[in-house]
Design a protein around this motif. Structure first.
Motif, mmCIF file in Angstrom:
data_model
loop_
_atom_site.group_PDB
_atom_site.id
_atom_site.type_symbol
_atom_site.label_atom_id
_atom_site.label_comp_id
_atom_site.label_asym_id
_atom_site.label_seq_id
_atom_site.Cartn_x
_atom_site.Cartn_y
_atom_site.Cartn_z
ATOM 1 N N ILE A 13 35.279 44.931 46.687
ATOM 2 C CA ILE A 13 36.450 44.082 46.421
ATOM 3 C C ILE A 13 36.022 42.854 45.617
ATOM 4 O O ILE A 13 36.669 42.466 44.654
ATOM 5 C CB ILE A 13 37.127 43.668 47.759
ATOM 6 N N ILE A 14 34.905 42.272 46.010
ATOM 7 C CA ILE A 14 34.412 41.083 45.295
ATOM 8 C C ILE A 14 34.032 41.471 43.873
ATOM 9 O O ILE A 14 34.421 40.811 42.907
ATOM 10 C CB ILE A 14 33.209 40.457 46.039
ATOM 11 N N ALA A 15 33.295 42.552 43.734
ATOM 12 C CA ALA A 15 32.809 42.976 42.411
ATOM 13 C C ALA A 15 33.966 43.270 41.452
ATOM 14 O O ALA A 15 33.867 42.994 40.251
ATOM 15 C CB ALA A 15 31.914 44.204 42.560
ATOM 16 N N ALA A 16 35.065 43.792 41.983
ATOM 17 C CA ALA A 16 36.200 44.171 41.126
ATOM 18 C C ALA A 16 36.848 42.959 40.462
ATOM 19 O O ALA A 16 37.452 43.077 39.394
ATOM 20 C CB ALA A 16 37.229 44.940 41.948
ATOM 21 N N GLN A 17 36.743 41.797 41.081
ATOM 22 C CA GLN A 17 37.432 40.612 40.545
ATOM 23 C C GLN A 17 36.470 39.549 40.021
ATOM 24 O O GLN A 17 36.908 38.589 39.376
ATOM 25 C CB GLN A 17 38.273 39.960 41.665
ATOM 26 N N GLN A 18 35.215 39.693 40.357
ATOM 27 C CA GLN A 18 34.223 38.634 40.170
ATOM 28 C C GLN A 18 34.243 37.928 38.809
ATOM 29 O O GLN A 18 34.190 36.723 38.745
ATOM 30 C CB GLN A 18 32.829 39.208 40.425
ATOM 31 N N GLY A 19 34.348 38.685 37.723
ATOM 32 C CA GLY A 19 34.235 38.082 36.401
ATOM 33 C C GLY A 19 35.502 37.375 35.922
ATOM 34 O O GLY A 19 35.489 36.710 34.888
ATOM 35 N N ARG A 20 36.589 37.532 36.636
ATOM 36 C CA ARG A 20 37.864 36.982 36.157
ATOM 37 C C ARG A 20 38.013 35.505 36.505
ATOM 38 O O ARG A 20 37.580 35.077 37.577
ATOM 39 C CB ARG A 20 39.026 37.755 36.774
ATOM 40 N N PRO A 21 38.682 34.754 35.641
ATOM 41 C CA PRO A 21 38.917 33.350 35.999
ATOM 42 C C PRO A 21 39.880 33.280 37.191
ATOM 43 O O PRO A 21 40.792 34.096 37.300
ATOM 44 C CB PRO A 21 39.559 32.755 34.738
ATOM 45 N N GLY A 22 39.644 32.352 38.080
ATOM 46 C CA GLY A 22 40.516 32.196 39.248
ATOM 47 C C GLY A 22 40.463 33.401 40.161
ATOM 48 O O GLY A 22 41.478 33.840 40.706
ATOM 49 N N ALA A 23 39.264 33.947 40.341
ATOM 50 C CA ALA A 23 39.123 35.201 41.101
ATOM 51 C C ALA A 23 39.264 35.021 42.608
ATOM 52 O O ALA A 23 39.489 36.004 43.321
ATOM 53 C CB ALA A 23 37.768 35.836 40.789
ATOM 54 N N LEU A 28 40.702 37.281 47.905
ATOM 55 C CA LEU A 28 41.161 37.095 49.291
ATOM 56 C C LEU A 28 42.361 38.003 49.594
ATOM 57 O O LEU A 28 42.446 38.607 50.666
ATOM 58 C CB LEU A 28 41.515 35.622 49.543
ATOM 59 N N HIS A 29 43.275 38.090 48.628
ATOM 60 C CA HIS A 29 44.437 38.966 48.830
ATOM 61 C C HIS A 29 44.003 40.424 48.957
ATOM 62 O O HIS A 29 44.462 41.140 49.848
ATOM 63 C CB HIS A 29 45.438 38.809 47.681
ATOM 64 N N ASP A 30 43.131 40.868 48.051
ATOM 65 C CA ASP A 30 42.673 42.263 48.091
ATOM 66 C C ASP A 30 41.976 42.568 49.416
ATOM 67 O O ASP A 30 42.143 43.644 49.999
ATOM 68 C CB ASP A 30 41.713 42.557 46.930
ATOM 69 N N ASP A 41 31.972 37.010 57.721
ATOM 70 C CA ASP A 41 30.766 37.263 56.929
ATOM 71 C C ASP A 41 31.034 37.341 55.441
ATOM 72 O O ASP A 41 30.119 37.207 54.630
ATOM 73 C CB ASP A 41 30.120 38.583 57.346
ATOM 74 N N ALA A 42 32.273 37.605 55.070
ATOM 75 C CA ALA A 42 32.590 37.739 53.650
ATOM 76 C C ALA A 42 32.607 36.388 52.945
ATOM 77 O O ALA A 42 32.423 36.320 51.734
ATOM 78 C CB ALA A 42 33.947 38.425 53.486
ATOM 79 N N VAL A 43 32.781 35.322 53.703
ATOM 80 C CA VAL A 43 32.885 33.990 53.090
ATOM 81 C C VAL A 43 31.633 33.668 52.263
ATOM 82 O O VAL A 43 31.732 33.247 51.112
ATOM 83 C CB VAL A 43 33.137 32.905 54.174
ATOM 84 N N ALA A 44 30.466 33.895 52.840
ATOM 85 C CA ALA A 44 29.221 33.599 52.129
ATOM 86 C C ALA A 44 29.076 34.491 50.893
ATOM 87 O O ALA A 44 28.623 34.040 49.837
ATOM 88 C CB ALA A 44 28.028 33.791 53.058
ATOM 89 N N LEU A 45 29.463 35.747 51.014
ATOM 90 C CA LEU A 45 29.348 36.673 49.881
ATOM 91 C C LEU A 45 30.276 36.254 48.740
ATOM 92 O O LEU A 45 29.894 36.286 47.569
ATOM 93 C CB LEU A 45 29.691 38.106 50.326
ATOM 94 N N ILE A 46 31.485 35.856 49.100
ATOM 95 C CA ILE A 46 32.445 35.418 48.076
ATOM 96 C C ILE A 46 31.929 34.141 47.415
ATOM 97 O O ILE A 46 31.954 33.998 46.191
ATOM 98 C CB ILE A 46 33.843 35.169 48.709
ATOM 99 N N ALA A 47 31.449 33.215 48.235
ATOM 100 C CA ALA A 47 30.952 31.936 47.708
ATOM 101 C C ALA A 47 29.821 32.172 46.708
ATOM 102 O O ALA A 47 29.820 31.613 45.611
ATOM 103 C CB ALA A 47 30.492 31.042 48.861
ATOM 104 N N THR A 48 28.890 33.015 47.065
ATOM 105 C CA THR A 48 27.768 33.300 46.172
ATOM 106 C C THR A 48 28.256 33.948 44.876
ATOM 107 O O THR A 48 27.856 33.550 43.787
ATOM 108 C CB THR A 48 26.759 34.250 46.872
ATOM 109 N N ALA A 49 29.151 34.914 45.002
ATOM 110 C CA ALA A 49 29.627 35.646 43.824
ATOM 111 C C ALA A 49 30.386 34.736 42.862
ATOM 112 O O ALA A 49 30.317 34.908 41.642
ATOM 113 C CB ALA A 49 30.515 36.805 44.248
ATOM 114 N N LEU A 50 31.105 33.761 43.400
ATOM 115 C CA LEU A 50 31.944 32.911 42.546
ATOM 116 C C LEU A 50 31.311 31.550 42.279
ATOM 117 O O LEU A 50 31.946 30.669 41.687
ATOM 118 C CB LEU A 50 33.327 32.726 43.183
#
Ligand code: FES
Length: 152
Positions: A13-23, A28-30, A41-50
């Motif tokens: 889910i993170i990878a699918a949106q990662q490169g987009r602005p305002g991801a 979070l919705h997805d 646990d996803a919070v840290a992964l999202i933070a790192t990715a963005l």
């Protein structure tokens, strides 16, 4: 129900949106659409990715009442899959839990991985509905499950 699958799902889910602005919001919705909530646990992964801080991600999740941080299931069982617990049999415990919970009604139990519950010295650790349990053996898991009404 598979913990590994859920982890992969979160990463996808993170990878699918990662490169987009305002991801952040689309991620979070997805995630909520797919899992019913945003796993802690996803919070840290999202933070790192963005390239955000955990506090920034957490702030957005708590700002919008729509987002849930807990599973909508009746009982949430979190098994620690971090290093100390892994070395004390967490993997076997996860397999045992998956077997015990297989075929249960949807929405009754949510089995989730967590990465350190602060009980490393008394691992393997797990949390059932916000209550911590240390030195959890498969037998102890069965007793706890029975206590919350899921024993057979
Ligand atoms: S590694 Fe499992 S509680 Fe810390």
């Amino acid at each position: 129900m598979s913990l590994a699958y859920k982890h992969e799902q979160v990463a996808a889910i993170i990878a699918a949106q990662q490169g987009r602005p305002g991801a952040l919001l689309p991620i979070l919705h997805d995630m909520q659409d797919a899992l019913g909530f945003i796993p802690p646990d996803a919070v840290a992964l999202i933070a790192t990715a963005l390239n955000l801080t955990r506090a920034e991600v957490h702030g957005v999740i708590t700002f919008y009442h729509y987002f849930r941080s807990t599973s909508p299931a009746k009982h949430t069982i979190q098994i620690c899959c971090a290093e100390a617990c892994q070395s004390m049999g967490a993997e076997q415990l996860v397999k045992h839990a998956e077997k015990r919970l297989a075929g249960r009604k949807d929405g009754e139990y949510a089995l989730q991985p967590v990465y350190c519950l602060g009980l490393c010295a008394t691992s393997p650790a797990m949390m059932v509905n916000d209550k911590l349990h240390a030195r959890v053996t498969p037998e102890r898991f069965d007793r706890l499950l029975k206590k919350i009404g899921g024993g057979s």
